[in-house]
Design a protein around this motif. Structure first.
Motif, PDB file in Angstrom:
ATOM      1  N   GLU A   6      39.369  42.861  51.555  1.00 41.13           N
ATOM      2  CA  GLU A   6      38.803  41.819  50.988  1.00 41.13           C
ATOM      3  C   GLU A   6      37.581  42.314  49.807  1.00 41.13           C
ATOM      4  N   LEU A   7      37.009  43.114  50.281  1.00 40.30           N
ATOM      5  CA  LEU A   7      35.782  43.803  49.225  1.00 40.30           C
ATOM      6  C   LEU A   7      36.307  44.135  48.146  1.00 40.30           C
ATOM      7  N   ALA A   8      37.635  45.150  48.317  1.00 41.87           N
ATOM      8  CA  ALA A   8      38.508  45.946  47.256  1.00 41.87           C
ATOM      9  C   ALA A   8      38.829  44.643  46.526  1.00 41.87           C
ATOM     10  N   ARG A   9      39.489  43.574  46.899  1.00 38.72           N
ATOM     11  CA  ARG A   9      40.116  42.584  46.090  1.00 38.72           C
ATOM     12  C   ARG A   9      39.029  41.935  45.174  1.00 38.72           C
ATOM     13  N   ILE A  10      37.830  41.573  45.652  1.00 38.36           N
ATOM     14  CA  ILE A  10      36.789  40.802  45.137  1.00 38.36           C
ATOM     15  C   ILE A  10      36.303  42.024  43.972  1.00 38.36           C
ATOM     16  N   MET A  11      36.167  43.348  44.253  1.00 37.40           N
ATOM     17  CA  MET A  11      35.775  44.101  43.175  1.00 37.40           C
ATOM     18  C   MET A  11      36.807  44.261  41.964  1.00 37.40           C
ATOM     19  N   ASP A  12      38.097  44.309  42.598  1.00 31.77           N
ATOM     20  CA  ASP A  12      39.198  44.480  41.351  1.00 31.77           C
ATOM     21  C   ASP A  12      39.137  43.263  40.719  1.00 31.77           C
ATOM     22  N   ALA A  13      38.858  42.068  41.212  1.00 31.51           N
ATOM     23  CA  ALA A  13      38.963  40.968  40.357  1.00 31.51           C
ATOM     24  C   ALA A  13      37.565  40.962  39.260  1.00 31.51           C
ATOM     25  N   LEU A  14      36.655  41.331  39.832  1.00 36.12           N
ATOM     26  CA  LEU A  14      35.314  41.375  39.101  1.00 36.12           C
ATOM     27  C   LEU A  14      35.249  42.590  37.932  1.00 36.12           C
ATOM     28  N   GLY A  15      36.402  43.529  38.162  1.00 34.75           N
ATOM     29  CA  GLY A  15      36.363  44.888  37.451  1.00 34.75           C
ATOM     30  C   GLY A  15      37.002  44.553  35.862  1.00 34.75           C
ATOM     31  N   HIS A  16      36.895  43.572  35.357  1.00 32.45           N
ATOM     32  CA  HIS A  16      37.538  43.323  33.755  1.00 32.45           C
ATOM     33  C   HIS A  16      36.399  42.507  33.112  1.00 32.45           C
ATOM     34  N   MET A  18      37.053  40.400  30.649  1.00 33.69           N
ATOM     35  CA  MET A  18      37.702  39.127  30.501  1.00 33.69           C
ATOM     36  C   MET A  18      37.429  38.163  31.692  1.00 33.69           C
ATOM     37  N   ARG A  19      37.537  38.679  32.890  1.00 31.42           N
ATOM     38  CA  ARG A  19      37.355  37.891  34.187  1.00 31.42           C
ATOM     39  C   ARG A  19      35.822  37.724  34.405  1.00 31.42           C
ATOM     40  N   LEU A  20      35.137  38.501  33.799  1.00 33.66           N
ATOM     41  CA  LEU A  20      33.487  38.179  33.841  1.00 33.66           C
ATOM     42  C   LEU A  20      33.179  37.109  33.018  1.00 33.66           C
ATOM     43  N   ARG A  21      33.972  37.254  31.729  1.00 32.80           N
ATOM     44  CA  ARG A  21      33.641  36.140  30.707  1.00 32.80           C
ATOM     45  C   ARG A  21      34.231  34.671  31.316  1.00 32.80           C
ATOM     46  N   ILE A  22      35.247  34.776  31.932  1.00 31.20           N
ATOM     47  CA  ILE A  22      35.617  33.523  32.730  1.00 31.20           C
ATOM     48  C   ILE A  22      34.868  32.884  33.711  1.00 31.20           C
ATOM     49  N   ILE A  23      34.114  33.620  34.405  1.00 36.44           N
ATOM     50  CA  ILE A  23      33.360  33.440  35.595  1.00 36.44           C
ATOM     51  C   ILE A  23      31.834  32.884  34.808  1.00 36.44           C
ATOM     52  N   ALA A  24      31.582  33.563  33.603  1.00 35.46           N
ATOM     53  CA  ALA A  24      30.308  32.907  32.987  1.00 35.46           C
ATOM     54  C   ALA A  24      30.637  31.577  32.410  1.00 35.46           C
ATOM     55  N   LEU A  25      31.893  31.393  31.859  1.00 32.23           N
ATOM     56  CA  LEU A  25      32.296  30.165  31.416  1.00 32.23           C
ATOM     57  C   LEU A  25      32.449  28.921  32.263  1.00 32.23           C
ATOM     58  N   LEU A  26      32.868  29.376  33.491  1.00 32.80           N
ATOM     59  CA  LEU A  26      32.946  28.334  34.509  1.00 32.80           C
ATOM     60  C   LEU A  26      31.537  28.013  35.017  1.00 32.80           C
ATOM     61  N   ASN A  53      44.551  33.885  37.807  1.00 35.69           N
ATOM     62  CA  ASN A  53      45.433  34.045  38.908  1.00 35.69           C
ATOM     63  C   ASN A  53      44.622  35.124  39.940  1.00 35.69           C
ATOM     64  N   LYS A  54      44.265  36.114  38.984  1.00 31.97           N
ATOM     65  CA  LYS A  54      43.567  37.489  39.748  1.00 31.97           C
ATOM     66  C   LYS A  54      42.220  36.779  40.557  1.00 31.97           C
ATOM     67  N   LEU A  55      41.483  36.152  39.810  1.00 34.67           N
ATOM     68  CA  LEU A  55      40.265  35.586  40.233  1.00 34.67           C
ATOM     69  C   LEU A  55      40.530  34.485  41.446  1.00 34.67           C
ATOM     70  N   GLN A  56      41.668  33.731  41.324  1.00 32.36           N
ATOM     71  CA  GLN A  56      41.876  32.879  42.261  1.00 32.36           C
ATOM     72  C   GLN A  56      42.388  33.490  43.426  1.00 32.36           C
ATOM     73  N   LYS A  57      43.069  34.523  43.349  1.00 34.54           N
ATOM     74  CA  LYS A  57      43.644  35.338  44.577  1.00 34.54           C
ATOM     75  C   LYS A  57      42.529  35.928  45.325  1.00 34.54           C
ATOM     76  N   ALA A  58      41.383  36.276  44.512  1.00 38.45           N
ATOM     77  CA  ALA A  58      40.242  36.890  45.338  1.00 38.45           C
ATOM     78  C   ALA A  58      39.406  36.035  46.009  1.00 38.45           C
ATOM     79  N   GLY A  59      39.646  34.698  45.840  1.00 34.70           N
ATOM     80  CA  GLY A  59      38.912  33.772  46.343  1.00 34.70           C
ATOM     81  C   GLY A  59      37.683  33.108  45.432  1.00 34.70           C
ATOM     82  N   LEU A  60      37.551  33.475  44.209  1.00 33.62           N
ATOM     83  CA  LEU A  60      36.236  33.590  43.361  1.00 33.62           C
ATOM     84  C   LEU A  60      36.607  32.188  42.491  1.00 33.62           C
ATOM     85  N   TYR A  78      40.261  24.728  36.565  1.00 35.76           N
ATOM     86  CA  TYR A  78      39.558  25.684  37.196  1.00 35.76           C
ATOM     87  C   TYR A  78      38.004  25.615  37.299  1.00 35.76           C
ATOM     88  N   GLN A  79      37.712  26.011  38.623  1.00 31.02           N
ATOM     89  CA  GLN A  79      36.441  25.604  38.921  1.00 31.02           C
ATOM     90  C   GLN A  79      35.995  27.000  39.825  1.00 31.02           C
TER      91      GLN A  79
END
Length: 102
Positions: A6-16, A18-26, A53-60, A78-79
């Motif tokens: 689970e930790l690896a899945r979350i770290m992987d999702a946060l490791g890009h 573009m995904r960090l920008r999406i998190i900031a936007l939301l 989808n990657k962020l959603q699979k990680a539960g973020l 998306y939220q």
């Protein structure tokens, strides 16, 4: 988090970036629909969806579909899920089920 996987899945999702920008936007805007996210990031909807989808699979991130009144279409919103990630070596050992002495 309850496992190394689970930790690896979350770290992987946060490791890009573009995904960090999406998190900031939301975080700044609350829920947004796919086309709006893509437009704000300056990318295609397909690329934004891959990252979401990657962020959603990680539960973020969660999503829901809402029908547009009076139209034969729906929008996927998306939220961000409120989360906190703290990683340090002893925590990783704990997730392994071990202690420092092993």
């Amino acid at each position: 988090m309850n496992s190394l996987e689970e930790l690896a899945r979350i770290m992987d999702a946060l490791g890009h970036p573009m995904r960090l920008r999406i998190i900031a936007l939301l975080r700044m805007n609350g829920q947004l629909y796919l086309a709006d996210i893509a437009k704000r990031l300056g990318v295609s909807r397909a690329l934004a969806k891959v990252h979401l989808n990657k962020l959603q699979k990680a539960g973020l991130v969660t999503s829901r579909v809402e029908l547009v009144p009076g139209e034969a279409r729906a929008l996927r919103y998306y939220q961000l899920v409120d989360f906190k990630v703290t990683v340090y070596p002893d925590y990783i050992v704990k997730l392994m089920g071990g202690s420092r002495e092993q």
